[in-house]
Structure formats: C-alpha cells, structure tokens
Design a protein around this motif. Structure first.
Motif, PDB file in Angstrom:
ATOM      1  N   ALA A 101      20.300   1.176 -34.614  1.00  0.00           N
ATOM      2  CA  ALA A 101      20.010   1.882 -33.353  1.00  0.00           C
ATOM      3  C   ALA A 101      19.085   3.073 -33.616  1.00  0.00           C
ATOM      4  O   ALA A 101      18.133   3.306 -32.859  1.00  0.00           O
ATOM      5  N   ILE A 102      19.319   3.805 -34.708  1.00  0.00           N
ATOM      6  CA  ILE A 102      18.462   4.958 -35.042  1.00  0.00           C
ATOM      7  C   ILE A 102      17.037   4.473 -35.364  1.00  0.00           C
ATOM      8  O   ILE A 102      16.050   5.077 -34.932  1.00  0.00           O
ATOM      9  N   GLY A 103      16.948   3.351 -36.090  1.00  0.00           N
ATOM     10  CA  GLY A 103      15.625   2.788 -36.418  1.00  0.00           C
ATOM     11  C   GLY A 103      14.850   2.446 -35.151  1.00  0.00           C
ATOM     12  O   GLY A 103      13.662   2.752 -35.019  1.00  0.00           O
ATOM     13  N   LEU A 104      15.541   1.826 -34.198  1.00  0.00           N
ATOM     14  CA  LEU A 104      14.908   1.440 -32.928  1.00  0.00           C
ATOM     15  C   LEU A 104      14.496   2.687 -32.145  1.00  0.00           C
ATOM     16  O   LEU A 104      13.406   2.775 -31.578  1.00  0.00           O
ATOM     17  N   HIS A 105      15.381   3.689 -32.148  1.00  0.00           N
ATOM     18  CA  HIS A 105      15.135   4.950 -31.439  1.00  0.00           C
ATOM     19  C   HIS A 105      13.897   5.654 -32.011  1.00  0.00           C
ATOM     20  O   HIS A 105      13.049   6.141 -31.270  1.00  0.00           O
ATOM     21  N   LYS A 106      13.782   5.670 -33.342  1.00  0.00           N
ATOM     22  CA  LYS A 106      12.626   6.322 -33.983  1.00  0.00           C
ATOM     23  C   LYS A 106      11.335   5.593 -33.597  1.00  0.00           C
ATOM     24  O   LYS A 106      10.333   6.232 -33.265  1.00  0.00           O
ATOM     25  N   SER A 107      11.357   4.245 -33.641  1.00  0.00           N
ATOM     26  CA  SER A 107      10.152   3.472 -33.317  1.00  0.00           C
ATOM     27  C   SER A 107       9.695   3.741 -31.889  1.00  0.00           C
ATOM     28  O   SER A 107       8.529   4.057 -31.642  1.00  0.00           O
ATOM     29  N   PHE A 108      10.623   3.624 -30.925  1.00  0.00           N
ATOM     30  CA  PHE A 108      10.232   3.850 -29.521  1.00  0.00           C
ATOM     31  C   PHE A 108       9.935   5.328 -29.266  1.00  0.00           C
ATOM     32  O   PHE A 108       9.123   5.662 -28.402  1.00  0.00           O
ATOM     33  N   SER A 149      11.867  13.638 -40.882  1.00  0.00           N
ATOM     34  CA  SER A 149      11.007  13.878 -42.052  1.00  0.00           C
ATOM     35  C   SER A 149      11.794  14.473 -43.208  1.00  0.00           C
ATOM     36  O   SER A 149      11.412  14.315 -44.365  1.00  0.00           O
ATOM     37  N   PHE A 150      12.861  15.210 -42.897  1.00  0.00           N
ATOM     38  CA  PHE A 150      13.606  15.915 -43.949  1.00  0.00           C
ATOM     39  C   PHE A 150      14.865  15.158 -44.379  1.00  0.00           C
ATOM     40  O   PHE A 150      15.826  15.760 -44.840  1.00  0.00           O
ATOM     41  N   THR A 151      14.869  13.829 -44.166  1.00  0.00           N
ATOM     42  CA  THR A 151      15.967  12.996 -44.675  1.00  0.00           C
ATOM     43  C   THR A 151      15.418  12.197 -45.861  1.00  0.00           C
ATOM     44  O   THR A 151      14.212  12.217 -46.125  1.00  0.00           O
ATOM     45  N   ARG A 152      16.321  11.416 -46.504  1.00  0.00           N
ATOM     46  CA  ARG A 152      15.826  10.617 -47.644  1.00  0.00           C
ATOM     47  C   ARG A 152      15.308   9.258 -47.188  1.00  0.00           C
ATOM     48  O   ARG A 152      14.826   8.467 -47.970  1.00  0.00           O
ATOM     49  N   TYR A 153      15.422   8.980 -45.866  1.00  0.00           N
ATOM     50  CA  TYR A 153      15.012   7.656 -45.381  1.00  0.00           C
ATOM     51  C   TYR A 153      13.507   7.614 -45.083  1.00  0.00           C
ATOM     52  O   TYR A 153      12.941   8.611 -44.619  1.00  0.00           O
ATOM     53  N   PRO A 154      12.856   6.449 -45.284  1.00  0.00           N
ATOM     54  CA  PRO A 154      11.429   6.360 -44.934  1.00  0.00           C
ATOM     55  C   PRO A 154      11.241   6.394 -43.415  1.00  0.00           C
ATOM     56  O   PRO A 154      12.152   6.032 -42.664  1.00  0.00           O
ATOM     57  N   MET A 155      10.077   6.865 -42.953  1.00  0.00           N
ATOM     58  CA  MET A 155       9.777   6.915 -41.516  1.00  0.00           C
ATOM     59  C   MET A 155       9.184   5.561 -41.118  1.00  0.00           C
ATOM     60  O   MET A 155       7.981   5.349 -41.166  1.00  0.00           O
ATOM     61  N   ARG A 156      10.087   4.639 -40.746  1.00  0.00           N
ATOM     62  CA  ARG A 156       9.626   3.293 -40.391  1.00  0.00           C
ATOM     63  C   ARG A 156       9.484   3.183 -38.876  1.00  0.00           C
ATOM     64  O   ARG A 156      10.431   3.462 -38.145  1.00  0.00           O
ATOM     65  N   VAL A 157       8.278   2.773 -38.442  1.00  0.00           N
ATOM     66  CA  VAL A 157       8.035   2.606 -37.003  1.00  0.00           C
ATOM     67  C   VAL A 157       7.627   1.159 -36.766  1.00  0.00           C
ATOM     68  O   VAL A 157       6.548   0.742 -37.194  1.00  0.00           O
ATOM     69  N   PHE A 158       8.508   0.382 -36.146  1.00  0.00           N
ATOM     70  CA  PHE A 158       8.321  -1.062 -35.957  1.00  0.00           C
ATOM     71  C   PHE A 158       7.936  -1.722 -37.295  1.00  0.00           C
ATOM     72  O   PHE A 158       6.998  -2.518 -37.355  1.00  0.00           O
ATOM     73  N   GLY A 159       8.611  -1.333 -38.377  1.00  0.00           N
ATOM     74  CA  GLY A 159       8.398  -1.946 -39.699  1.00  0.00           C
ATOM     75  C   GLY A 159       7.302  -1.288 -40.522  1.00  0.00           C
ATOM     76  O   GLY A 159       7.220  -1.508 -41.718  1.00  0.00           O
TER      77      GLY A 159
END
Ligand code: HEM
Ligand code: HEM
Length: 186
Positions: free
Chosen positions: A51-58, A115-125
């Motif tokens: 859900a967070i991944g989808l939220h970041k992309s949109f 940006s300040f987390t360890r996860y990559p900033m993935r937007v629609f892959g």
C-alpha cells in the motif's frame, strides 16, 4: 415589479484543459487521502508495504500533475464570474492559492520523508533518486509534517466543497463552470 430570479444565469466556464486537469487531480488526491488513511491502520507486513509503494507512486504522479496544472494555469487564468462580489472573488482566489500551495507541499514532504529511509524510491517500478540517505530523525520530522499538511489539505478540500454548495444555495451555482458541455452565458 418582477421579483429577481432565484438562480442567476451561469458565468463563463473554465477551458477544457483546466476541467480535465481539475477532475484528474481531484480523483487522484481523494484516492491518495483514502489510501493514506487505510495504510496508517495496517499492521507492519506485506500488505502495508504494498500500500505504501502504491501511495508513493501515485503521490509522485500527483506532484507531476500539479506542476503541469500550474504551468497550464499561468497561460489560462480563470474566467471572471460577475455574479460574485469583490470580497467573494478575493476569498475564492486566496482559497485556491492555498490549495495549490498544499498540493505542492504535501507530496514534497512525502518525498522528503521517504528519502530518509533505507528503502529505494520506487515509482511504478522505476527507481528515482532520493534527497538524502537513511536518517531516523529527518524521516520522523518529514513524516509528521507530511501527515499534518495532508490533513490540512483534506480540511481545505472540505471547505472547497462547502463553498461550492453554498454558492448553489445562494442561487449562484459555480459547479457548472467546471463541468464540460456548458455554454458561456451571463
Ligand atoms: C498530494 C499527494 C499526497 C497526499 C494527498 C498524501 C496523503 C497522505 C496521508 C493522508 C497519509 C496518512 C497520514 C497519517 O497517517 O496521518 C500519508 C502517509 C504517507 N505518505 Fe503520503 N500523500 C501524498 C504524497 C506522498 C508522496 C509523494 C510520498 C512519497 C514519495 C508519500 C509517502 C507517504 C508515507 C511514507 C506515509 C506514511 C506511511 C506510514 O508510515 O504510515 N506520500 N500520505
Ligand atoms: C470532488 C469534488 C469537487 C468539486 C465539486 C469541485 C468543484 C470546483 C469548482 C466548481 C471550481 C471552480 C470554482 C470557480 O472558480 O467558480 C473548482 C476550482 C478548483 N478546485 Fe475543485 N472541486 C472538487 C474537488 C477538488 C479537489 C479534490 C481539489 C484538489 C486537488 C480541487 C482543487 C481545485 C482548485 C485548485 C481550483 C481552482 C482552479 C483555478 O482557478 O485555477 N478541487 N473546483
């Protein structure tokens, strides 16, 4: 003497590009607020991450859309509405400026928080560059700012809908200005 009409004739509508951008943006923003609310209640796990991944992309898409919208707006100012008083015009303009400001700041704070987390900033892959590296304090600060601004935006949208309804009750419906297929009159 004739009584004044209960409803004044509609004023000139917005151009088609403004209408299309307004409704695309409205659906996207209301969806993002709904998704944000839903995510916040999920326990840590796969469903929450998805859900967070989808939220970041949109959310990044909404940021791109507000840039397009502002560029369009510079070349297409809103048509005048002679039915409104000078004070109403000023209030509407101030409300719309505040909406635009939040539509820029909310996704910006979300992007900074992520940006300040360890996860990559993935937007629609697709992996986008981040503004920094893992930092818990900065992540917490921008996360709280993002939440606060997002709820301020939600309150302003509620006021926006209230203003549209109030104008309709006063016999000066403004909704038709934002709907396709309306003729310019008045
Ligand atoms: C205009 C666009 C956006 C809107 C309206 C929006 C709205 C929201 C809302 C309402 C929440 C829940 C806040 C709460 O828990 O009180 C939220 C959380 C969040 N948003 Fe956004 N957001 C947008 C864009 C973005 C962007 C662009 C990103 C990152 C690239 C992002 C990342 C996040 C993250 C990481 C959370 C917190 C998730 C959690 O830890 O629970 N958002 N957003
Ligand atoms: C879903 C229900 C909504 C309705 C019925 C609605 C209706 C309208 C109407 C009628 C106007 C034109 C007002 C006028 O000048 O006469 C307008 C303008 C505007 N709306 Fe909405 N709106 C909705 C949702 C939203 C949302 C969710 C946003 C946030 C993205 C938004 C942002 C704006 C902005 C920024 C303007 C100013 C346009 C300009 O002059 O550049 N609206 N809206």
């Amino acid at each position: 003497m004739d009584a004044p009409p209960a409803t004044l004739p509609p004023a000139a509508p917005y151009d088609c590009g403004t209408m299309l951008l307004h409704w695309l943006h409205a659906v996207l923003i209301l969806g993002l607020i709904g998704l944000g609310l839903y995510m916040a209640g999920l326990p840590k796990g796969e469903a929450r991450s998805a859900a967070i991944g989808l939220h970041k992309s949109f959310g990044v898409l909404a940021f791109a859309l507000v840039a397009v919208r502002l560029a369009w707006r510079l070349r297409h100012p809103p048509p005048a509405d002679a039915r409104l008083t000078a004070a109403e015009h000023r209030l509407a303009a101030a409300g719309h400026r505040l909406l635009y400001a939040l539509l820029v700041l909310v996704p910006l704070a979300g992007y900074l928080s992520s940006s300040f987390t360890r996860y990559p900033m993935r937007v629609f892959g697709v992996v986008l560059p981040k503004a920094g590296r893992e930092d818990e304090a900065l992540n917490a600060f921008f996360n709280a700012t993002h939440g606060l601004l997002a709820w301020t935006l939600a309150a302003l949208i509620a006021a926006h809908l209230g203003a549209v309804a109030l104008h309709a009750l006063q016999g000066k419906p403004v909704l038709a200005r934002m709907l396709p297929g309306r003729q310019a009159r008045g």
